[in-house]
Design a protein around this motif. Structure first.
Motif, PDB file in Angstrom:
ATOM      1  N   ARG A   1      33.196 -49.198 -51.990  1.00  0.00           N
ATOM      2  CA  ARG A   1      33.053 -49.536 -53.397  1.00  0.00           C
ATOM      3  C   ARG A   1      31.959 -50.592 -53.608  1.00  0.00           C
ATOM      4  N   SER A   2      31.913 -51.571 -52.709  1.00  0.00           N
ATOM      5  CA  SER A   2      30.854 -52.574 -52.848  1.00  0.00           C
ATOM      6  C   SER A   2      29.489 -51.910 -52.665  1.00  0.00           C
ATOM      7  N   GLY A   3      29.430 -50.900 -51.794  1.00  0.00           N
ATOM      8  CA  GLY A   3      28.177 -50.158 -51.633  1.00  0.00           C
ATOM      9  C   GLY A   3      27.801 -49.419 -52.903  1.00  0.00           C
ATOM     10  N   ILE A   4      28.789 -48.804 -53.550  1.00  0.00           N
ATOM     11  CA  ILE A   4      28.524 -48.080 -54.800  1.00  0.00           C
ATOM     12  C   ILE A   4      28.011 -49.050 -55.852  1.00  0.00           C
ATOM     13  N   GLU A   5      28.642 -50.220 -55.907  1.00  0.00           N
ATOM     14  CA  GLU A   5      28.228 -51.183 -56.933  1.00  0.00           C
ATOM     15  C   GLU A   5      26.873 -51.803 -56.630  1.00  0.00           C
ATOM     16  N   SER A   6      26.453 -51.728 -55.350  1.00  0.00           N
ATOM     17  CA  SER A   6      25.165 -52.341 -55.015  1.00  0.00           C
ATOM     18  C   SER A   6      23.985 -51.465 -55.446  1.00  0.00           C
TER      19      SER A   6
ATOM     20  N   ARG B   1      21.476 -44.794 -61.964  1.00  0.00           N
ATOM     21  CA  ARG B   1      22.365 -44.006 -62.818  1.00  0.00           C
ATOM     22  C   ARG B   1      21.649 -43.581 -64.092  1.00  0.00           C
ATOM     23  N   ALA B   2      20.882 -44.519 -64.661  1.00  0.00           N
ATOM     24  CA  ALA B   2      20.170 -44.219 -65.902  1.00  0.00           C
ATOM     25  C   ALA B   2      19.181 -43.088 -65.679  1.00  0.00           C
ATOM     26  N   ALA B   3      18.429 -43.170 -64.555  1.00  0.00           N
ATOM     27  CA  ALA B   3      17.432 -42.136 -64.278  1.00  0.00           C
ATOM     28  C   ALA B   3      18.107 -40.780 -64.134  1.00  0.00           C
ATOM     29  N   SER B   4      19.237 -40.764 -63.455  1.00  0.00           N
ATOM     30  CA  SER B   4      19.944 -39.503 -63.247  1.00  0.00           C
ATOM     31  C   SER B   4      20.507 -38.976 -64.570  1.00  0.00           C
ATOM     32  N   ALA B   5      21.129 -39.861 -65.339  1.00  0.00           N
ATOM     33  CA  ALA B   5      21.694 -39.448 -66.630  1.00  0.00           C
ATOM     34  C   ALA B   5      20.603 -38.925 -67.565  1.00  0.00           C
TER      35      ALA B   5
ATOM     36  N   SER C   1      25.407 -34.716 -64.839  1.00  0.00           N
ATOM     37  CA  SER C   1      26.770 -35.172 -65.139  1.00  0.00           C
ATOM     38  C   SER C   1      27.078 -36.413 -64.301  1.00  0.00           C
ATOM     39  N   ASP C   2      28.120 -37.151 -64.694  1.00  0.00           N
ATOM     40  CA  ASP C   2      28.525 -38.336 -63.932  1.00  0.00           C
ATOM     41  C   ASP C   2      28.884 -37.960 -62.498  1.00  0.00           C
ATOM     42  N   ALA C   3      29.595 -36.826 -62.346  1.00  0.00           N
ATOM     43  CA  ALA C   3      30.034 -36.422 -61.016  1.00  0.00           C
ATOM     44  C   ALA C   3      28.835 -36.095 -60.125  1.00  0.00           C
ATOM     45  N   ASP C   4      27.870 -35.364 -60.676  1.00  0.00           N
ATOM     46  CA  ASP C   4      26.675 -35.029 -59.894  1.00  0.00           C
ATOM     47  C   ASP C   4      25.853 -36.276 -59.587  1.00  0.00           C
ATOM     48  N   THR C   5      25.803 -37.193 -60.535  1.00  0.00           N
ATOM     49  CA  THR C   5      25.077 -38.439 -60.309  1.00  0.00           C
ATOM     50  C   THR C   5      25.690 -39.186 -59.134  1.00  0.00           C
TER      51      THR C   5
ATOM     52  N   ASN D   1      12.032 -45.584 -60.966  1.00  0.00           N
ATOM     53  CA  ASN D   1      13.413 -45.141 -60.734  1.00  0.00           C
ATOM     54  C   ASN D   1      13.521 -43.808 -60.031  1.00  0.00           C
ATOM     55  N   LEU D   2      12.620 -43.563 -59.093  1.00  0.00           N
ATOM     56  CA  LEU D   2      12.781 -42.366 -58.257  1.00  0.00           C
ATOM     57  C   LEU D   2      14.003 -42.569 -57.367  1.00  0.00           C
ATOM     58  N   PHE D   3      14.569 -41.465 -56.867  1.00  0.00           N
ATOM     59  CA  PHE D   3      15.689 -41.570 -55.942  1.00  0.00           C
ATOM     60  C   PHE D   3      15.111 -41.798 -54.554  1.00  0.00           C
ATOM     61  N   PRO D   4      15.352 -42.977 -53.956  1.00  0.00           N
ATOM     62  CA  PRO D   4      14.617 -43.352 -52.737  1.00  0.00           C
ATOM     63  C   PRO D   4      14.999 -42.528 -51.505  1.00  0.00           C
ATOM     64  N   HIS D   5      16.172 -41.869 -51.556  1.00  0.00           N
ATOM     65  CA  HIS D   5      16.623 -41.141 -50.368  1.00  0.00           C
ATOM     66  C   HIS D   5      16.188 -39.676 -50.386  1.00  0.00           C
ATOM     67  N   MET D   6      15.354 -39.316 -51.358  1.00  0.00           N
ATOM     68  CA  MET D   6      14.907 -37.914 -51.440  1.00  0.00           C
ATOM     69  C   MET D   6      13.384 -37.866 -51.460  1.00  0.00           C
TER      70      MET D   6
END
Lengths: 278, 242
Positions: A168-173, A179-183, A188-192, B89-94
């Motif tokens: 969890r600490s890794g996720i928060e780091s 997340r913004a770039a992916s959204a 979707s949140d799950a795919d992100t 904001n590229l994904f660095p692992h890809m």
């Protein structure tokens, strides 16, 4: 030929640093030798040294019991080997539970929080006793009353709580901008989580988890309290047979042979990660 | 009816009102430049249009439909509106290629095989054919930013938002990114840029908006806004940076 300014020999600065290094090495060697000499000379001068040597550092006893200890240690390795992957999976599930945002899934979140609080708050030995003696007490038929199963479960439950917190600490780091770039791409949140956040987060927490798995390797010995004859238990058996504590020292040496290299490797991973983050 | 139209959009962060009633009309194929000091609300406005930030009041109409309606699923909207950020904001692992393919694969359910040709064409179009398989940390800032643009374009958006995309770049790399924008403009892409590149805005923008303290203080065609600003604050801002 390309650059005139670079002289052929070592620079003045390099010479100075080499001199300092030589002096530091000399001082370190001297002080270490002094301490070692004091231990080697002074400890045997203690009045009980002969007795201690006989019961803790007994060569013949060690030679006789070492193969048996090594064999029992395979049981520790086996327990570790089936616990570790289950811990990794359960910890990931718990960590993800704690990250869900949907209100309908709030119970999952609550479960995740309670789970980590409870199992991080209990002594390992206590959980092993409660589960290892409690569950078989239900009168389950063989093989479901095996202390191996329930002892392992106790380790899995506890270590999952710790590993989940590390994940969890890794996720928060991972920075919010990922997340913004992916959204922003319509993901979707799950795919992100699956494709953007987790791959980065898990990579970041490998060193911390290494440390936890080293601790797990040691805590496997606690299962001896509920029955399994692993190395600690086997050493105890030898101790009673031969009225000598040397088997415990042998067991310690065997543990260290595994945990010291593993700890060094984890430290190396940590240091490399720090360097990368610069 | 404009292609995109903002109606008195307001947005606050806690006590701090960042957008204080913004109206903006963007026609299809237009390039609109938002200029103004840091903190004037340019970035926030772009993030609101992309629904990364929910607005407090007002409406954002995309082809006549209010996309800022509370409770609406933002995902279909975001597919139509691309955004590129200052920090790439590229994904660095890809690899660059995987960065570009991820969203089309997951959102449009296309396979790598289906995407290969069009994505390679995009890389070639923006001069990055050689770099497709590199990872972000192996690319220069300008190259990373162009990959970020390609990544947004691969979703085939109808409008693109650019949030100060050259601000983090060394001066000699700015040109290659601006060339991409030039190319997109020529191809008829509708775009909104938050930018400090006044020369670029002057050259290409169809409309320039000067933002000050969360409002559009003045807007107009670049020749008018740059040559004869009506507002005192616009004049002061322009004289500071030109």
């Amino acid at each position: 030929m390309t650059d005139k300014a670079v002289p052929s020999g070592p620079t003045r600065r390099a010479l100075y640093e080499a001199r300092i290094r030589r002096r530091s090495a000399l001082i370190a060697t001297l002080s270490t030798a002094l301490v070692l000499a004091a231990i080697i000379i002074l400890v045997p001068m203690a009045p009980g040294w002969e007795a201690v040597k006989k019961s803790f550092f007994n060569g013949p006893v060690l030679a006789k019991t070492f193969p048996g200890l090594l064999n029992a240690f395979l049981m520790d390795v086996a327990i570790f080997a089936w616990c570790a992957p289950l811990i990794a999976v359960l910890a990931l599930v718990i960590a993800l539970c704690r990250d869900v945002r949907a209100p309908a899934l709030f119970p999952l979140r609550l479960f995740g929080a309670l789970y980590t609080d409870i199992f991080r708050g209990l002594p390992v030995v206590l959980v092993i006793y409660l589960i290892g003696f409690g569950v078989p007490g239900l009168g389950l038929p063989r093989p479901w009353n095996s202390p191996y199963i329930w002892g392992s479960l106790a380790l899995i439950l506890i270590y999952s709580a710790y590993v989940a917190e590390v994940i969890r600490s890794g996720i928060e780091s991972i920075h919010q901008s990922q997340r913004a770039a992916s959204a922003s791409l319509g993901m979707s949140d799950a795919d992100t989580m699956r494709f953007v956040i987790l791959p980065q987060a898990l990579r970041n927490v490998v060193p911390s988890n290494m440390n936890l798995f080293i601790a797990l390797q040691k805590d496997v010995a606690l299962l001896s309290f509920i029955g399994p004859v692993e190395i600690f238990r086997q050493a105890g058996v030898y101790k009673s047979l031969m009225a000598n504590f040397t088997p415990y020292v042998g067991a310690a040496v065997i543990f260290l042979a595994l945990t010291i290299p593993a700890t060094r490797y984890a430290d190396y991973l940590m240091a490399r990660q720090r360097r990368r983050r610069g | 009816m404009s292609f995109l139209s903002l109606r008195s959009v307001t947005k606050s962060f806690a006590e701090n009102q960042v957008c204080k009633g913004i109206d903006l009309e963007v026609e299809k194929g237009q390039m609109v430049c938002l200029i103004g000091a840091s903190g004037s609300g340019k970035s926030t406005l772009l993030r609101c249009i992309n629904l990364l930030e929910p607005i407090d009041e007002g409406a954002i109409l995309l082809e006549g439909t209010d996309i800022a309606e509370p409770g609406l699923d933002p995902r279909p909207v975001r597919e139509r509106i691309g955004i590129v950020f200052q920090s790439y904001n590229l994904f660095p692992h890809m690899s660059a290629m995987e960065n570009v393919m991820l969203a089309p694969r997951r959102v449009h359910r296309k396979t790598r095989a289906q995407l290969k040709a069009p994505v390679e064409a995009l890389f070639a179009r923006f001069g990055l054919a050689e770099r497709m398989h590199h990872y972000p940390d192996q690319l220069s800032g300008g190259q990373q930013q162009r990959v970020a643009i390609i990544r947004a374009l691969a979703m085939q958006p109808q409008i693109m938002l650019f949030d100060e995309i050259t601000s983090a770049l060394d001066p000699e790399l700015v040109g290659e990114v601006l060339d991409v924008l030039r190319q997109l403009h020529a191809e008829g892409m509708t775009m909104i840029l938050a930018t400090h590149e006044m020369g670029f805005a002057r050259e290409l923008a169809d409309k320039v908006c000067f933002l000050d303290a969360g409002r559009i203080l003045e807007e107009g065609p670049p020749e008018q806004l740059f040559a004869a600003p009506q507002q005192e604050r616009t004049r002061a801002f322009l004289s500071r940076i030109l």
